[in-house]
Design an enzyme around this catalytic site. Structure first.
Site, PDB file in Angstrom:
ATOM      1  N   ASP A  14      46.771  39.940  35.837  1.00 37.95           N
ATOM      2  CA  ASP A  14      45.730  39.693  36.844  1.00 37.95           C
ATOM      3  C   ASP A  14      44.866  40.924  37.081  1.00 37.95           C
ATOM      4  OD1 ASP A  14      47.186  37.296  37.113  1.00 37.95           O
ATOM      5  OD2 ASP A  14      48.377  38.128  38.750  1.00 37.95           O
ATOM      6  N   GLU A 173      41.896  28.713  39.766  1.00 42.07           N
ATOM      7  CA  GLU A 173      42.364  29.884  40.509  1.00 42.07           C
ATOM      8  C   GLU A 173      41.614  31.126  40.047  1.00 42.07           C
ATOM      9  OE1 GLU A 173      46.526  30.505  39.567  1.00 42.07           O
ATOM     10  OE2 GLU A 173      46.244  29.725  37.552  1.00 42.07           O
TER      11      GLU A 173
END
Length: 508
Positions: A14, A173
């Protein structure tokens, strides 16, 4: 010019990046590990130096009861008007929150709670207005992207609105919002975090939408490239370099072992160049991203890039007043279990009977190479039932360890494995001497861990497969950590003094 992917190897998923002047800053998720949210700095997007963590104090982050692969998810790092902002989510605790710093290598503020649901928050400032954009949904895959205005001083969040449903309507997301030449771009992830992962793009004339999707979505995905050496590419963040070039940092995995394959180093940070065609981002010319990349140039002075900090060796005799920045704990540490002994080693005291229990004494660093050697020199005279040594840990239920212990009046070196509900001692070798210094080692290859004891003529005790510490077996979001541990059932445990810790690549 050639550079190697991943640019931040080992468990660094991420990724989020921002630029201040000619310097880039990068942060990644940290899950149950403490300190939280590792931070790196670079002048060329390839040679990343470790500068610390955002969440270093217990009052900033309480992971005491956090389960494996919970904790801190998907930060966004931004800089505005001289201040660094980081928004992220503690999915098992405080939810979404904001921290700030004038110097990212210094102390970050106490968290400001953001009263917004969901996860994967993004921060975008447009003029006088700050926007918080986030993934919303109680459970995957039924998630959408939502947005609200946010007060950066108080954390107050305005009325939310739905911004984007994605191109498939599921697993939407990891939003990031940008402005380029008067057009607003939304980058999100879809497809889950494994081999169906992808990056999709949308654009609008206003940061609140409505957004239209790129006709060539996804702009990055390896889901149709089963033989690629990089898989599960997704969750990207764009950055513009001082020379005007654009780049994407994103996560991916180096899967091995044939079909379906496995990965045990975790999701890592990769880099690819971005061009703009017809007002849309094109990643690496539309070709799959590889571990060896050829580009015309990189930002910076044009010198050959160094290995990023996680890929550099860790060699320490613990002679400073703090641990090397590569080391992290599983959850907030009990400080009384760890002490530096005036340049004479790192002392660990066991706080649990087994390494797999919450609160266990363990400190380690990410495994960042398939081929590497890790060893420790350990001074330890255990009482019955006590143990200390070196472990390869994916999570509490998936780990290997080689340690010195004592039972029935005999001191031995043992190798243990725990895979799900199965736990066993796979090797045991009596050793002579009480209170001596023991060398314990783990030699890793892509497929195996070899466990050894002894310095001059080491004895091989056991060889265990890497695949059982892989995400595909464990289900964990992290990668393997290699580190030191101590266990004891006694209220006054025997100290285990680690005189040396060495981690070094051997083949890549």
């Amino acid at each position: 010019m050639e550079y190697r992917n991943p640019v931040v190897p080992g468990c660094h998923p991420d990724p989020t990046v921002c630029r201040v002047g000619s310097t880039f800053y990068l942060a990644t998720s940290s899950f149950e590990y403490f300190p939280g949210v590792p931070l790196y700095r670079s002048d060329d997007l390839v040679s990343w130096d470790r500068i610390g963590h955002c969440l270093t104090r217990d009052e900033q982050l309480d992971l005491t009861d956090t389960a494996a692969s919970d904790g801190v998810y998907a930060p966004t790092l931004r800089h505005h008007d001289g201040t660094f902002f980081l928004v992220t989510t503690d999915v098992s605790g405080t939810g979404n929150f904001l921290v700030t710093a004038d110097d990212p290598a210094g102390e970050w503020s106490d968290p400001i709670s953001l009263d917004a649901p969901g996860f994967d928050p993004d921060l975008f400032v447009d003029g006088e207005t700050a926007y918080l954009t986030y993934a919303h949904g109680s459970t995957l895959p039924e998630t959408t992207i939502r947005q609200a205005e946010v007060d950066l001083d108080t954390g107050a969040v305005g009325e939310e609105r739905e911004l984007w449903q994605g191109i498939e309507g599921t697993f939407s997301e990891a939003p990031h919002l940008y402005e380029r030449d008067g057009t607003y771009y939304l980058l999100t992830a879809e497809g889950g975090t494994h081999t169906n992962h992808m990056v999709v793009a949308a654009r609008s004339d206003h940061p609140t939408g409505p957004f239209e999707g790129c006709p060539d979505n996804p702009v990055l995905s390896h889901r149709g490239h089963p033989m690629a050496d990089v898989k599960a590419t997704g969750h990207g963040d764009l950055v513009r370099a001082p020379d005007g070039s654009w780049w994407l940092v994103f996560l991916g995995v180096r899967q091995h072992g044939g079909h379906p394959g496995w990965h045990h180093l975790g999701r890592e940070t990769f880099l690819a160049p971005v061009e703009w065609e017809d007002g849309w981002p094109v990643v690496d010319g539309g070709d799959p991203v590889t571990t060896t990349m050829q580009v015309e140039s990189l930002p910076g002075d044009g010198s050959p890039p160094d290995a990023p900090a996680p890929a550099r060796p860790t060699r320490t005799t613990f002679d400073g007043d703090s641990l090397d920045g590569a080391f992290e704990y599983r959850r907030n540490p009990d400080r009384s279990a760890y002490s530096l002994d005036d340049g004479d080693g790192l002392t660990l005291r066991g706080r649990t009977e087994r390494l797999g229990q919450h609160g266990a004494t363990f400190v380690g660093r990410r495994q960042a190479h398939f081929d590497c050697r890790t060893y420790v020199d350990l001074a330890f005279d255990p009482e019955p039932g006590e143990e200390a040594g070196l472990a390869a840990v994916m999570d509490e239920r998936h780990r290997y360890e080689v340690g010195v212990t004592r039972s029935d009046g005999t001191t031995s070196v043992v190798v243990r494995r725990r895979i799900g509900n199965a736990a066993e001692v796979v090797a045991e070798s009596p050793v002579s001497g009480d209170g001596d210094t023991w060398r314990l080692a783990v030699d890793a290859t892509t497929d195996s861990y070899r466990f050894l004891s002894g310095a001059d003529d080491p004895t091989e005790l056991a060889t265990l497969a890497t695949r059982y510490l892989a995400t595909e077996v464990s289900g964990s979001f992290t990668g393997v950590y290699l580190g030191m541990y101590a266990t004891s059932g006694d209220d006054d445990p025997t100290p285990a003094r680690f005189e040396r810790f060495v981690y070094e690549p051997t083949g890549e």
